[in-house]
Design a protein around this motif. Structure first.
Motif, PDB file in Angstrom:
ATOM      1  N   SER A 152      -0.505  20.441 -22.484  1.00 24.69           N
ATOM      2  CA  SER A 152      -1.700  20.043 -23.240  1.00 24.69           C
ATOM      3  C   SER A 152      -2.966  20.278 -22.431  1.00 24.69           C
ATOM      4  O   SER A 152      -2.929  20.380 -21.210  1.00 24.69           O
ATOM      5  CB  SER A 152      -1.598  18.565 -23.614  1.00 24.69           C
ATOM      6  OG  SER A 152      -1.224  17.799 -22.477  1.00 24.69           O
ATOM      7  N   ASN A 153      -4.111  20.346 -23.141  1.00 28.39           N
ATOM      8  CA  ASN A 153      -5.394  20.525 -22.449  1.00 28.39           C
ATOM      9  C   ASN A 153      -6.532  20.238 -23.417  1.00 28.39           C
ATOM     10  O   ASN A 153      -6.959  21.106 -24.165  1.00 28.39           O
ATOM     11  CB  ASN A 153      -5.498  21.957 -21.910  1.00 28.39           C
ATOM     12  CG  ASN A 153      -6.727  22.154 -21.053  1.00 28.39           C
ATOM     13  OD1 ASN A 153      -7.293  21.213 -20.528  1.00 28.39           O
ATOM     14  ND2 ASN A 153      -7.165  23.396 -20.920  1.00 28.39           N
ATOM     15  N   VAL A 154      -7.017  18.980 -23.425  1.00 34.17           N
ATOM     16  CA  VAL A 154      -8.113  18.599 -24.337  1.00 34.17           C
ATOM     17  C   VAL A 154      -9.213  17.838 -23.583  1.00 34.17           C
ATOM     18  O   VAL A 154      -9.771  16.888 -24.093  1.00 34.17           O
ATOM     19  CB  VAL A 154      -7.594  17.758 -25.537  1.00 34.17           C
ATOM     20  CG1 VAL A 154      -6.644  18.560 -26.405  1.00 34.17           C
ATOM     21  CG2 VAL A 154      -6.924  16.459 -25.065  1.00 34.17           C
ATOM     22  N   SER A 155      -9.514  18.260 -22.374  1.00 36.94           N
ATOM     23  CA  SER A 155     -10.477  17.631 -21.466  1.00 36.94           C
ATOM     24  C   SER A 155      -9.937  16.296 -20.946  1.00 36.94           C
ATOM     25  O   SER A 155      -8.741  16.019 -21.043  1.00 36.94           O
ATOM     26  CB  SER A 155     -11.872  17.506 -22.081  1.00 36.94           C
ATOM     27  OG  SER A 155     -11.957  16.510 -23.062  1.00 36.94           O
ATOM     28  N   ASP A 156     -10.799  15.457 -20.407  1.00 42.72           N
ATOM     29  CA  ASP A 156     -10.358  14.242 -19.713  1.00 42.72           C
ATOM     30  C   ASP A 156     -10.405  13.008 -20.614  1.00 42.72           C
ATOM     31  O   ASP A 156     -11.109  12.981 -21.626  1.00 42.72           O
ATOM     32  CB  ASP A 156     -11.232  13.994 -18.485  1.00 42.72           C
ATOM     33  CG  ASP A 156     -11.104  15.111 -17.461  1.00 42.72           C
ATOM     34  OD1 ASP A 156     -10.044  15.762 -17.424  1.00 42.72           O
ATOM     35  OD2 ASP A 156     -12.067  15.332 -16.705  1.00 42.72           O
ATOM     36  N   LEU A 157      -9.684  11.977 -20.187  1.00 45.15           N
ATOM     37  CA  LEU A 157      -9.587  10.738 -20.965  1.00 45.15           C
ATOM     38  C   LEU A 157      -9.641   9.534 -20.023  1.00 45.15           C
ATOM     39  O   LEU A 157      -9.087   9.579 -18.921  1.00 45.15           O
ATOM     40  CB  LEU A 157      -8.285  10.720 -21.766  1.00 45.15           C
ATOM     41  CG  LEU A 157      -8.171  11.827 -22.829  1.00 45.15           C
ATOM     42  CD1 LEU A 157      -6.723  12.169 -23.100  1.00 45.15           C
ATOM     43  CD2 LEU A 157      -8.869  11.401 -24.110  1.00 45.15           C
ATOM     44  N   THR A 158     -10.312   8.495 -20.479  1.00 43.32           N
ATOM     45  CA  THR A 158     -10.423   7.272 -19.675  1.00 43.32           C
ATOM     46  C   THR A 158     -10.196   6.043 -20.553  1.00 43.32           C
ATOM     47  O   THR A 158     -10.657   5.999 -21.697  1.00 43.32           O
ATOM     48  CB  THR A 158     -11.824   7.176 -19.016  1.00 43.32           C
ATOM     49  OG1 THR A 158     -11.988   8.278 -18.116  1.00 43.32           O
ATOM     50  CG2 THR A 158     -11.989   5.875 -18.242  1.00 43.32           C
ATOM     51  N   ILE A 159      -9.470   5.079 -20.007  1.00 44.73           N
ATOM     52  CA  ILE A 159      -9.243   3.789 -20.675  1.00 44.73           C
ATOM     53  C   ILE A 159      -9.791   2.701 -19.771  1.00 44.73           C
ATOM     54  O   ILE A 159      -9.487   2.676 -18.572  1.00 44.73           O
ATOM     55  CB  ILE A 159      -7.740   3.541 -20.910  1.00 44.73           C
ATOM     56  CG1 ILE A 159      -7.125   4.626 -21.788  1.00 44.73           C
ATOM     57  CG2 ILE A 159      -7.509   2.153 -21.515  1.00 44.73           C
ATOM     58  CD1 ILE A 159      -5.593   4.595 -21.837  1.00 44.73           C
ATOM     59  N   ALA A 178      -6.488  13.485 -16.466  1.00 39.32           N
ATOM     60  CA  ALA A 178      -6.681  14.810 -17.051  1.00 39.32           C
ATOM     61  C   ALA A 178      -5.601  15.051 -18.087  1.00 39.32           C
ATOM     62  O   ALA A 178      -4.424  14.749 -17.860  1.00 39.32           O
ATOM     63  CB  ALA A 178      -6.617  15.880 -15.964  1.00 39.32           C
ATOM     64  N   SER A 179      -5.969  15.608 -19.224  1.00 37.42           N
ATOM     65  CA  SER A 179      -4.998  15.800 -20.305  1.00 37.42           C
ATOM     66  C   SER A 179      -4.006  16.918 -20.022  1.00 37.42           C
ATOM     67  O   SER A 179      -2.994  17.046 -20.711  1.00 37.42           O
ATOM     68  CB  SER A 179      -5.729  16.089 -21.620  1.00 37.42           C
ATOM     69  OG  SER A 179      -6.522  17.257 -21.500  1.00 37.42           O
ATOM     70  N   ASP A 180      -4.288  17.739 -18.995  1.00 31.58           N
ATOM     71  CA  ASP A 180      -3.346  18.819 -18.659  1.00 31.58           C
ATOM     72  C   ASP A 180      -2.461  18.451 -17.467  1.00 31.58           C
ATOM     73  O   ASP A 180      -1.689  19.282 -16.977  1.00 31.58           O
ATOM     74  CB  ASP A 180      -4.089  20.129 -18.381  1.00 31.58           C
ATOM     75  CG  ASP A 180      -5.028  20.056 -17.191  1.00 31.58           C
ATOM     76  OD1 ASP A 180      -5.160  18.963 -16.601  1.00 31.58           O
ATOM     77  OD2 ASP A 180      -5.645  21.082 -16.845  1.00 31.58           O
TER      78      ASP A 180
END
Length: 433
Positions: free
Chosen positions: A418-425, A361-363
């Motif tokens: 920060s808060n720009v929704s979720d991120l996956t690698i 999560a970006s937050d």
């Protein structure tokens, strides 16, 4: 470093590469960095520039500033440093704000609204009552503003009940915010009506995968294109009979264009900002194929995790997929976890020796303050087998947090600004030495 347990989870070279991408992605979306990179101010000309948009501050008698959302304090603080004493007054609502020199700050709650949020919102509304056609109102709007702005047609108790039903039903953020806007007196363009007839400038940091300005913080200064009929359809779609009675209190959002003619909404940050920073890191690591899928995270979390792993299996070694977006979790168990941890646990069922996946999560808060997400590889699966942990049982109980706590694969950052929704690698490494 934002990743607090980096040394513990950076067990090999490939994990270090993925964690470095995460770190740089998170650093790039810190609000003050976004503001300082996007906003330029010519003090001699009194000219404010945001991207290609310019605003002559000489045209205005007074400047008011407001900030709403979980990333708003740091962003508004950076804006205050730029404009200084040109700011006449302001109101900021965030979860952990500190004092500012020219702007009054109020602490609110998230994800659930509260009386604190109601009181702070009234302060903002009162501020806007004194604006005139000769004034400028600059807003910082970020994710979390939907809950932190609070003025509804139903009681707080009923409001919490409504959104609890929606979240558990698996409704996505756009569906939830469509209903929110029609119960609200301040979202869905109502704040723009309160700014009128002043000039408005909203600087938006998106936590919504589509970047639709109407849904970020439930679009307080944006002309809403959803209708009361749309909101009612969502209630029926999810068979939410428990809130049908309350739906009688919903109203249409303002559609008169005069309230929006003098308001400019500008997107200044989103998950693509993080994805670009992660791309640059991948390039420095000489990864051969880098693919950004900005809206790749959608649907049910555990199924999305499986799908991502299956996609990269078809690729050649030295390939990385960078995905942004937001999945959902159908809550049936009583465990602890979040979208990102559940996605990783779903992916673990199909993981292979040459794949590393991290979802976060970006937050810094994956539905719980306990973790930001998880990083997995084949060693995670081996450890789970050794500990006799059933992936299926933990998924059934929505208990991804305790699964990854036992395997030692949680990503820990603590709550971030920060808060720009979720991120996956997801990274397919080479098994050759």
């Amino acid at each position: 470093m934002l990743i607090k347990n980096y040394k513990k989870i950076a067990k090999d070279k490939e994990r270090k590469i993925v964690l470095e991408m995460i770190e740089n992605g998170l650093q790039a979306i810190q609000p003050e960095k976004i503001i300082n990179s996007k906003i330029k101010f010519d003090q001699q000309k009194n000219l404010l520039s945001i991207n290609q948009y310019q605003l002559d501050l000489n045209k205005f008698k007074r400047i008011f500033v407001f900030g709403i959302g979980k990333a708003s304090f740091k962003a508004t603080q950076a804006l205050e440093k730029i404009l200084g004493q040109r700011i006449n007054d302001g109101v900021l609502i965030d979860t952990h704000p500190k004092k500012l020199k020219y702007i009054r700050t109020f602490q609110g709650t998230h994800p659930l609204p509260s009386n604190k949020n109601k009181i702070a919102t009234k302060k903002l509304e009162k501020l806007l009552e004194k604006t005139t056609k000769d004034d400028l109102v600059i807003g910082i709007i970020t994710g979390g503003g939907s809950a932190l702005l609070c003025n509804y047609r139903v009681t707080l108790k009923n409001l919490i009940k409504i959104f609890d039903y929606l979240l558990k039903s698996g409704a996505n953020i756009e569906e939830i915010n469509t209903i929110r806007k029609h119960f609200s007196k301040i979202h869905g363009g109502w704040l723009a009506q309160k700014i009128y007839p002043a000039t408005g400038l909203s600087l938006v940091i998106s936590d919504v995968p589509s970047n639709n300005l109407s849904f970020i913080a439930s679009g307080p200064t944006y002309l809403d294109k959803t209708t009361l009929k749309d909101a009612q359809k969502i209630i029926h779609r999810y068979h939410l009979s428990a809130i049908e009675r309350l739906s009688e209190q919903m109203m249409e959002t303002p559609k008169e264009k005069k309230y929006f003619r003098k308001i400019k909404n500008i997107l200044i940050g989103d998950n693509h900002t993080a994805l670009q920073a992660m791309t640059q890191t991948a390039q420095k690591k000489h990864i051969k194929k880098i693919k950004i899928i900005q809206r790749g995270l959608k649907g049910e979390a555990k199924k999305c995790g499986e799908k991502i792993v299956n996609l990269i299996k078809k690729e050649k070694p030295s390939t990385v997929f960078l995905l942004g977006g937001e999945t959902n979790v159908k809550v049936k168990g009583n465990g602890i976890g979040g979208r990102n941890q559940e996605l990783a646990l779903g992916a673990l069922r199909n993981i292979e020796p040459d794949i590393v996946l991290a979802s976060f999560a970006s937050d810094g808060r994956d539905n719980t303050d306990l973790a930001d997400g998880a990083i997995i590889d084949f060693s995670t699966k081996r450890k789970a087998e050794k500990l006799n942990l059933s992936i299926q049982d933990f998924l059934k109980n929505n208990d991804s947090y305790h699964f990854f706590k036992k395997t030692g694969d949680l990503i820990l950052t603590g709550q971030l600004d920060s808060n720009v929704s979720d991120l996956t690698i997801v990274y397919k490494k080479s098994l050759t030495k």
